[in-house]
Design a protein around this motif. Structure first.
Motif, PDB file in Angstrom:
ATOM      1  N   THR A 100       0.840  -1.191   0.000  1.00 17.13           N
ATOM      2  CA  THR A 100       0.000   0.000   0.000  1.00 17.13           C
ATOM      3  C   THR A 100       0.877   1.243   0.000  1.00 17.13           C
ATOM      4  N   MET A 101       0.314   2.367  -0.424  1.00 18.21           N
ATOM      5  CA  MET A 101       1.079   3.606  -0.498  1.00 18.21           C
ATOM      6  C   MET A 101       0.532   4.620   0.494  1.00 18.21           C
ATOM      7  N   PRO A 102       1.351   5.068   1.436  1.00 18.36           N
ATOM      8  CA  PRO A 102       0.899   6.087   2.384  1.00 18.36           C
ATOM      9  C   PRO A 102       0.526   7.386   1.668  1.00 18.36           C
ATOM     10  N   GLU A 103      -0.454   8.100   2.201  1.00 18.96           N
ATOM     11  CA  GLU A 103      -0.878   9.367   1.612  1.00 18.96           C
ATOM     12  C   GLU A 103       0.250  10.404   1.612  1.00 18.96           C
ATOM     13  N   SER A 104       1.209  10.262   2.535  1.00 19.81           N
ATOM     14  CA  SER A 104       2.309  11.232   2.623  1.00 19.81           C
ATOM     15  C   SER A 104       3.175  11.236   1.375  1.00 19.81           C
ATOM     16  N   PHE A 105       3.099  10.165   0.573  1.00 24.06           N
ATOM     17  CA  PHE A 105       3.902  10.110  -0.650  1.00 24.06           C
ATOM     18  C   PHE A 105       3.519  11.216  -1.625  1.00 24.06           C
ATOM     19  N   TRP A 106       2.283  11.734  -1.509  1.00 27.35           N
ATOM     20  CA  TRP A 106       1.833  12.807  -2.396  1.00 27.35           C
ATOM     21  C   TRP A 106       2.265  14.190  -1.896  1.00 27.35           C
ATOM     22  N   THR A 107       2.744  14.273  -0.669  1.00 32.76           N
ATOM     23  CA  THR A 107       3.084  15.578  -0.100  1.00 32.76           C
ATOM     24  C   THR A 107       4.539  15.700   0.325  1.00 32.76           C
ATOM     25  N   ASP A 108       5.236  14.580   0.469  1.00 33.07           N
ATOM     26  CA  ASP A 108       6.622  14.599   0.940  1.00 33.07           C
ATOM     27  C   ASP A 108       7.475  13.774  -0.019  1.00 33.07           C
ATOM     28  N   PRO A 109       8.490  14.370  -0.642  1.00 32.87           N
ATOM     29  CA  PRO A 109       9.281  13.644  -1.644  1.00 32.87           C
ATOM     30  C   PRO A 109       9.931  12.386  -1.088  1.00 32.87           C
ATOM     31  N   LEU A 110      10.075  11.414  -1.961  1.00 35.78           N
ATOM     32  CA  LEU A 110      10.714  10.144  -1.621  1.00 35.78           C
ATOM     33  C   LEU A 110      12.029  10.056  -2.380  1.00 35.78           C
ATOM     34  N   VAL A 111      13.152   9.830  -1.677  1.00 34.35           N
ATOM     35  CA  VAL A 111      14.462   9.708  -2.314  1.00 34.35           C
ATOM     36  C   VAL A 111      15.234   8.564  -1.659  1.00 34.35           C
ATOM     37  N   TYR A 112      16.230   8.070  -2.386  1.00 39.48           N
ATOM     38  CA  TYR A 112      17.178   7.132  -1.789  1.00 39.48           C
ATOM     39  C   TYR A 112      18.570   7.467  -2.311  1.00 39.48           C
ATOM     40  N   GLN A 113      19.583   7.089  -1.577  1.00 39.15           N
ATOM     41  CA  GLN A 113      20.960   7.336  -1.986  1.00 39.15           C
ATOM     42  C   GLN A 113      21.498   6.097  -2.687  1.00 39.15           C
ATOM     43  N   GLY A 114      21.846   6.248  -3.956  1.00 40.05           N
ATOM     44  CA  GLY A 114      22.323   5.134  -4.756  1.00 40.05           C
ATOM     45  C   GLY A 114      23.835   5.043  -4.777  1.00 40.05           C
ATOM     46  N   GLY A 115      24.325   3.930  -5.292  1.00 42.75           N
ATOM     47  CA  GLY A 115      25.764   3.766  -5.454  1.00 42.75           C
ATOM     48  C   GLY A 115      26.283   4.677  -6.549  1.00 42.75           C
ATOM     49  N   SER A 116      27.352   5.397  -6.277  1.00 38.61           N
ATOM     50  CA  SER A 116      27.850   6.381  -7.246  1.00 38.61           C
ATOM     51  C   SER A 116      29.311   6.177  -7.614  1.00 38.61           C
ATOM     52  N   ASP A 117      29.914   5.070  -7.159  1.00 39.18           N
ATOM     53  CA  ASP A 117      31.333   4.843  -7.432  1.00 39.18           C
ATOM     54  C   ASP A 117      31.576   4.244  -8.804  1.00 39.18           C
ATOM     55  N   ASP A 118      30.511   3.750  -9.469  1.00 32.31           N
ATOM     56  CA  ASP A 118      30.671   3.055 -10.748  1.00 32.31           C
ATOM     57  C   ASP A 118      29.444   3.333 -11.603  1.00 32.31           C
ATOM     58  N   LEU A 119      29.443   4.466 -12.299  1.00 32.65           N
ATOM     59  CA  LEU A 119      28.316   4.847 -13.143  1.00 32.65           C
ATOM     60  C   LEU A 119      28.602   4.419 -14.572  1.00 32.65           C
ATOM     61  N   LEU A 120      27.615   3.818 -15.231  1.00 32.07           N
ATOM     62  CA  LEU A 120      27.835   3.132 -16.492  1.00 32.07           C
ATOM     63  C   LEU A 120      27.835   4.078 -17.683  1.00 32.07           C
ATOM     64  N   PRO A 121      28.648   3.779 -18.698  1.00 33.99           N
ATOM     65  CA  PRO A 121      28.645   4.570 -19.925  1.00 33.99           C
ATOM     66  C   PRO A 121      27.363   4.341 -20.713  1.00 33.99           C
ATOM     67  N   PRO A 122      27.036   5.250 -21.616  1.00 34.41           N
ATOM     68  CA  PRO A 122      25.743   5.164 -22.309  1.00 34.41           C
ATOM     69  C   PRO A 122      25.635   4.020 -23.302  1.00 34.41           C
ATOM     70  N   MET A 123      26.758   3.521 -23.813  1.00 32.30           N
ATOM     71  CA  MET A 123      26.697   2.507 -24.857  1.00 32.30           C
ATOM     72  C   MET A 123      27.419   1.217 -24.472  1.00 32.30           C
ATOM     73  N   GLY A 124      27.713   1.049 -23.203  1.00 31.13           N
ATOM     74  CA  GLY A 124      28.336  -0.188 -22.756  1.00 31.13           C
ATOM     75  C   GLY A 124      27.285  -1.234 -22.430  1.00 31.13           C
ATOM     76  N   ASP A 125      27.686  -2.498 -22.463  1.00 33.35           N
ATOM     77  CA  ASP A 125      26.778  -3.572 -22.053  1.00 33.35           C
ATOM     78  C   ASP A 125      26.441  -3.440 -20.572  1.00 33.35           C
ATOM     79  N   ALA A 126      25.232  -3.846 -20.228  1.00 32.68           N
ATOM     80  CA  ALA A 126      24.798  -3.887 -18.823  1.00 32.68           C
ATOM     81  C   ALA A 126      24.789  -5.355 -18.399  1.00 32.68           C
ATOM     82  N   ALA A 127      25.685  -5.728 -17.498  1.00 26.98           N
ATOM     83  CA  ALA A 127      25.885  -7.130 -17.134  1.00 26.98           C
ATOM     84  C   ALA A 127      25.170  -7.465 -15.831  1.00 26.98           C
ATOM     85  N   PHE A 128      24.468  -8.611 -15.841  1.00 28.70           N
ATOM     86  CA  PHE A 128      23.761  -9.088 -14.663  1.00 28.70           C
ATOM     87  C   PHE A 128      24.005 -10.594 -14.526  1.00 28.70           C
ATOM     88  N   ALA A 129      23.998 -11.069 -13.306  1.00 27.78           N
ATOM     89  CA  ALA A 129      24.320 -12.472 -13.062  1.00 27.78           C
ATOM     90  C   ALA A 129      23.170 -13.410 -13.404  1.00 27.78           C
TER      91      ALA A 129
END
Length: 326
Positions: free
Chosen positions: A101-130
């Motif tokens: 369910t989604m709390p009503e506060s999501f419409w009034t208070d922004p939601l953010v998270y801090q992502g990993g920033s040490d390895d940002l991918l190039p625009p035309m490189g392969d995206a590898a997943f296990a």
């Protein structure tokens, strides 16, 4: 002006100024060796880079062909990558998909998270997943890069700290998200390395499409050459970039080179399609009782791009193939 980081064997690449039509480039090493260095000294570097961009457009300086395949992410690694969920319509749909369910506060208070920033991918490189079993998904977004932002500012003042914009593919592993969030401690394994467009552009490159806080142009996403969606990034954005930055700086400063993402671009107008598969699958569930579109498989190709009113690519394309990790 348009700025890129070109591969040169170092972690951060070399800074280049790119022509408006994305055809030519010139190195900015005499001004700043990297984009991060330019952002660290933006009041001095920006006017010098703008002058170089003008000379490039006039053809009065020696340049070389711009090859987006040689471009790294504009910031190949960043001090801070904070991603929002500004399109609450999308958040509501995706949470439905995992039975949350989604709390009503999501419409009034922004939601953010801090992502990993040490390895940002190039625009035309392969995206590898296990594993394909992880539920590999794309997420088309817009992002801004800031200069130094003080703590405690309001949304209007925060707008003044937006120096560059770029496109994002915020890769997600959907089948890992429910169990990870159930622990109550946020994303980590379910949010692998993020990809960015070949160039980052100053707001003045966007003309009337940029109102200081939102980018009013369609984000065009293709999957295996078939159109997935083209929702307008300026429509149904519940929280603009000024609000996202102000939210992030409630308890801290942001350093120059901080990337702030919009979250998955989504419109209430379903005829415009989606920029991620989780949203499409939820709409299929609502309409047909079950999801029909699978998540990504090895060999699938994703392309994310944005065009100006004349049909010219603004940021270049994020064009990636999903591959199995070695």
């Amino acid at each position: 002006m348009k700025l890129a980081s070109l591969a040169n064997g170092t972690r951060d690449g070399r800074l280049a100024v790119v022509s408006c039509d994305l055809s030519r480039a010139i190195c900015g090493e005499g001004i700043a060796p990297t984009l991060q260095a330019a952002l660290d000294d933006w009041p001095r570097a920006a006017p010098a880079l703008e002058k170089l961009a003008q000379s490039l457009e006039a053809g009065s300086v020696e340049s070389f062909p711009f090859n987006p395949a040689r471009a790294l992410a504009p910031l190949p690694r960043a001090h801070h990558w904070v991603d929002g969920s500004a399109y609450v319509n999308h958040v509501e749909l995706v949470r439905k998909a995992r039975g949350a369910t989604m709390p009503e506060s999501f419409w009034t208070d922004p939601l953010v998270y801090q992502g990993g920033s040490d390895d940002l991918l190039p625009p035309m490189g392969d995206a590898a997943f296990a594993s394909e079993d992880w539920g590999i998904d794309l997420e088309g977004e817009v992002a801004v890069i800031t200069d130094d932002v003080p703590m405690g500012g309001d949304a209007m003042n925060a707008r003044q700290h937006i120096k560059l914009l770029m496109l994002v593919n915020d890769w997600s592993l959907r089948n890992l998200i429910p169990a990870e969030l159930a622990k109550g401690f946020g994303f980590y394994q379910s949010k692998p390395a993020t990809a960015f467009s070949p160039v980052a552009v100053t707001p003045d490159e966007l003309g009337k499409a940029w109102d200081g806080a939102r980018l009013h142009l369609p984000l065009v996403v293709h999957l295996n050459d078939a159109l997935l969606g083209r929702p307008n990034a300026g429509v149904d954005m519940t929280f603009d970039f000024g609000q996202l930055i102000a939210h992030a700086t409630k308890t801290r400063r942001l350093g120059a080179g901080t990337i702030v993402g919009s979250g998955t671009v989504s419109n209430k107008d379903r005829t415009l399609g989606s920029t991620c598969l989780a949203e499409r699958r939820m709409l299929e569930t609502l309409e047909q009782g079950r999801p029909v579109t699978p998540f990504l498989s090895f060999g699938d190709r994703v392309r994310i791009e944005m065009f100006d009113a004349a049909g010219h690519s603004i940021f270049g394309a994020i064009d990636q193939r999903v591959v199995k990790a070695a």
